[in-house]
Design an enzyme around this catalytic site. Structure first.
Site, PDB file in Angstrom:
ATOM      1  N   CYS A   1       0.785  -1.086   0.060  1.00  0.00           N
ATOM      2  CA  CYS A   1      -0.037   0.052  -0.028  1.00  0.00           C
ATOM      3  C   CYS A   1       0.721   1.091   0.110  1.00  0.00           C
ATOM      4  CB  CYS A   1      -1.000  -0.019   1.390  1.00  0.00           C
ATOM      5  SG  CYS A   1      -0.134  -0.319   2.792  1.00  0.00           S
TER       6      CYS A   1
ATOM      7  N   HIS B   1      -1.181   0.663   7.360  1.00  0.00           N
ATOM      8  CA  HIS B   1      -1.935   1.002   6.116  1.00  0.00           C
ATOM      9  C   HIS B   1      -1.591   2.463   5.725  1.00  0.00           C
ATOM     10  CE1 HIS B   1      -4.175  -0.546   2.814  1.00  0.00           C
ATOM     11  NE2 HIS B   1      -4.987   0.184   3.055  1.00  0.00           N
TER      12      HIS B   1
END
Length: 770
Positions: A311, A724
């Protein structure tokens, strides 16, 4: 139908070290899942699309490889409660491709214009079988990255264990320094049991194992809950600051009364916790009233699927390809791909492939598999493009980015910029990183004689400190901070301890940084860290950034004033003594001594936070672990240099004289020479408060200087190496003229009504000059 080319003697299956590109085209994102399938060259195993672009036929026209295997894949209709698990270090998924898909193959010959060559003819059965059973390029690289081999070190190989004076095994039920009974680590040298660090969202920890290692200078420890009967376990070397292996683990454990027989693993390993932690983080995909955010489709609204922990890569790519410079440099919808016999290993090709995939809109559509299985109340998002070829190419040879671990998005941006700048640019194209470059002026003034010195450095980003002011009512929350305050701190005066070469005073200098020029695109990293139990921990401090254009003109330097008296020129071959207390503090965090010394030298030798942030920003420097060399301002730039290397640097826009000086300063190392040029833009030039232009000064020094926030990289998690990342990009939605915020959460692309709630998680800001 038979074909004479099927009798070619050099026709054979792929070898064990050959890559087979049978998932997607090496020059675009068309894949075997498309209606026409993918053609895999039977000679070099390149994958080429068959649609309107027909990169497979282009491959034949360029290289004369006649035969190709067409592969079409369609998903089987299987009812499942959950999607198949992503690959992890725990286990490679047992579900095979045959379990999930129906696959149809056929052989075509471009030279004979035959579309259905007899697959039983000649060597074709062996070749086809080899292609279909070979591990694909992306899967091979993914497994290699996940299953990275940890190796022993001198500390585990040469370990000397103390005498075990206890009759029974060590008490391994509780930390020796607190009451924690989980995340316990056994020092293999003395048998001490202490708790580990709290990280990755896993078990609690107070870092007592690290404190023990620092206090008694012991190195290797094993995580007790990770030990298995087979002899595997998490082993960490605090002196190397890395995970390691211990070939004699069974004997070393038995010394402390711990035996492998019947041992069961009771806790997750470090890698397992990182993978699980990353997959758990979710940014809200709903509005404040609970409505599912509407997906957006079309050109410029294409998502990237997560390759495991990628990510950080996806968020950076979405932000840089939203800039005009990257779009103009790499998006050529009507042009053929670059000529190369290894497109998957060519950065130019892969950057163009990414640009086409993200910007064309041809892949931005609901995933038909999700649309067919979704309930009426569910929203079908995109399938997302898999940036596997780019990830493994840009990560080659890099200690961190070659792995599947989560990485720092800011460090990745710097790595991508460096990779692009090191690559050969076409003569008629401009390096898009140039849009991010600008000059920062450092002004030093002696506090005694008031004489000044100006130094100018070229940069492609700034990293600003965010002040942490805890709320009185809740110490875990912080007062909001404006970006203007962060910039004021960045450009404020600070005291540095130096001896004046003009008056020999040791009272020190005042130091002030200003923008000498401003870039077209400004990348800003917001540093929100503090040390908690020796671990850099990210703080959720809200930073207020106005959506309206911001005037950066106030931060432009006024330049050299003729009334100022310049400090005399001196040879800078002085010795440098690093601040011993700060050196000790940095080294206790696991940074090697050469890195700490360089950081202190670069940041004024007085601020541990500034030194730590410098370390984070320069971890990928190729010479980061080399001893500090204090260059003299009168270094001889002459000498005989390899003219091939001079020419190589010339292809990157560096003139011969400057190239020779850079090579002389870096022992002929081309990579380090490029870094030297970037970090010494004014080296050897007259220092009169102005920089003499060589290839044009990067950036703008004109007014007005208004910049508007266009992209944000947000991060959830206490560490930049876990959690994330997502990107918020300000774009005009299809059919609209006004700009709206769009969230790129891996493959999910949705419209966002506002980004107010994201202020605490913003990690990087991208501004565009307007």
């Amino acid at each position: 139908m038979a074909c004479v080319h099927a009798e070619a003697p050099d026709l054979g299956p792929p070898g064990p070290f050959q890559s087979v590109y049978r998932e997607d085209c090496t020059q675009c994102f068309d894949s075997i899942d498309d209606e026409l399938g993918l053609n895999v060259c039977l000679q070099c195993f390149n994958g080429g699309c068959v649609g309107d672009r027909d990169h497979a036929r282009l491959h034949y026209q360029r290289f004369g490889h006649s035969l190709a295997l067409n592969i079409k894949r369609t998903p089987k209709r299987i009812q499942r409660d959950e999607p198949p698990p992503k690959i992890s270090k725990l286990a490679i998924a047992a579900e095979t491709e045959e379990d999930r898909y129906d696959v149809v193959t056929s052989v075509i010959c471009y030279a004979c214009a035959v579309e259905n060559v007899d697959k039983t003819y000649g060597n074709l059965p062996t070749v086809i079988d080899g292609i279909m059973n070979a591990m694909t390029f992306s899967k091979k690289e993914e497994v290699k990255a996940w299953e990275q081999e940890f190796v022993p070190c001198e500390h585990t190989l040469c370990m000397v264990q103390q005498e075990n004076e206890g009759k029974d095994g060590k008490d391994s039920s509780q930390c020796s320094a607190c009451d924690l009974k989980e995340n316990l680590w056994l020092c293999l040298e003395c048998g001490n049991v202490s708790c580990g660090r709290s990280q990755f969202g896993g078990s609690k920890g107070n870092s007592h194992a690290l404190a023990h290692a620092d206090a008694v200078s012991h190195s290797a420890a094993v995580k007790l809950g990770s030990i298995t009967a087979e002899g595997s376990a998490d082993i960490y070397c605090y002196k190397c600051n890395e995970e390691r292996t211990d070939p004699e683990l069974a004997a070393h454990l038995a010394h402390w009364g711990i035996y492998l027989a019947g041992r069961e693993k009771t806790e997750k390993s470090l890698m397992e916790m990182q993978v699980e932690h990353n997959l758990k983080w979710e940014f809200s995909m709903t509005s404040e009233d609970g409505r599912e955010l509407p997906p957006v489709f079309g050109p410029g609204f294409t998502g990237l699927s997560n390759l495991g922990n990628s990510c950080y890569l996806s968020s950076i790519l979405q932000c840089i390809f939203a800039t005009q410079g990257f779009q103009e440099r790499y998006y050529y919808p009507a042009s053929e791909p670059p000529f190369t016999d290894t497109p998957a290993q060519d950065l130019e090709t892969q950057m163009r492939k990414l640009a086409d995939g993200l910007l064309s809109g041809r892949y931005s559509k609901p995933d038909p598999r999700l649309a067919a299985s979704a309930d009426a109340s569910e929203i079908a998002h995109q399938k997302g493009l898999s940036p596997a070829m780019f990830k493994y190419l840009v990560g080659q040879g890099h200690e961190e980015f070659a792995t599947m671990r989560q990485q720092d998005a800011f460090e990745f941006l710097l790595h991508v910029f460096k990779s692009i700048s090191l690559s050969k640019q076409p003569e008629d194209k401009v390096n898009p990183v140039q849009d991010f470059r600008f000059l920062v002026e450092q002004r030093l003034q002696c506090l005694s004689c008031k004489k000044v010195r100006y130094k100018v450095d070229e940069q492609d980003n700034i990293s600003v400190a965010v002040p942490a002011r805890r709320l009185e009512t809740n110490k875990d929350q912080f007062e909001p901070v404006t970006l203007a305050e962060c910039l004021d701190i960045f450009t404020s005066e600070e005291a540095v301890e130096l001896t004046c070469p003009g008056c020999n005073s040791d009272k020190g200098f005042s130091k002030k940084a200003s923008f000498k020029t401003l870039p077209r695109e400004l990348a800003v990293n917001a540093r929100r860290f503090e040390l908690v139990n020796w671990v850099p921990t990210k703080l959720d401090i809200p930073v207020i950034v106005d959506d309206a254009p911001i005037d950066f003109g106030r931060y432009l330097s006024k330049g050299y004033n003729e009334t100022e008296e310049l400090l005399p020129e001196v040879e800078e071959t002085v010795t440098f003594a690093a601040n011993p207390s700060i050196m000790e503090q940095l080294m206790s965090m696991g940074f090697p001594a050469p890195r700490c010394e360089k950081a202190l030298h670069a940041t004024g030798n007085a601020d541990p936070d500034a030194a730590m942030n410098w370390l984070f920003a320069h971890m990928e420097d190729p010479d980061i672990d080399e001893p500090l060399v204090l260059e003299s301002s009168t270094d001889n730039a002459g000498g005989t240099q390899d003219e091939g290397k001079v020419a190589q640097l010339g292809e990157m826009g560096i003139d011969p004289a400057r190239a020779r000086k850079a090579l002389a300063a870096t022992d002929g190392d081309v990579t380090r020479a490029v870094d030297w040029v970037f970090t010494h833009p004014d080296d050897g030039l007259e220092e009169q408060g102005e920089v003499i232009e060589q290839h044009g000064t990067p950036g703008y020094d004109s007014l007005p200087a208004f910049y508007q926030l266009r992209s944000i990289v947000c991060h959830k998690g206490t560490s930049v190496h876990a959690g994330h990342y997502v990107a918020f990009v300000r774009k005009a939605l299809p059919g609209q003229d006004t700009l709206s915020w769009v969230l790129f959460n891996d493959e999910k692309v949705v419209q966002v009504e506002d980004i107010e709630s994201m202020r605490k998680t913003a990690y990087m800001y991208f501004f565009t000059r307007v």
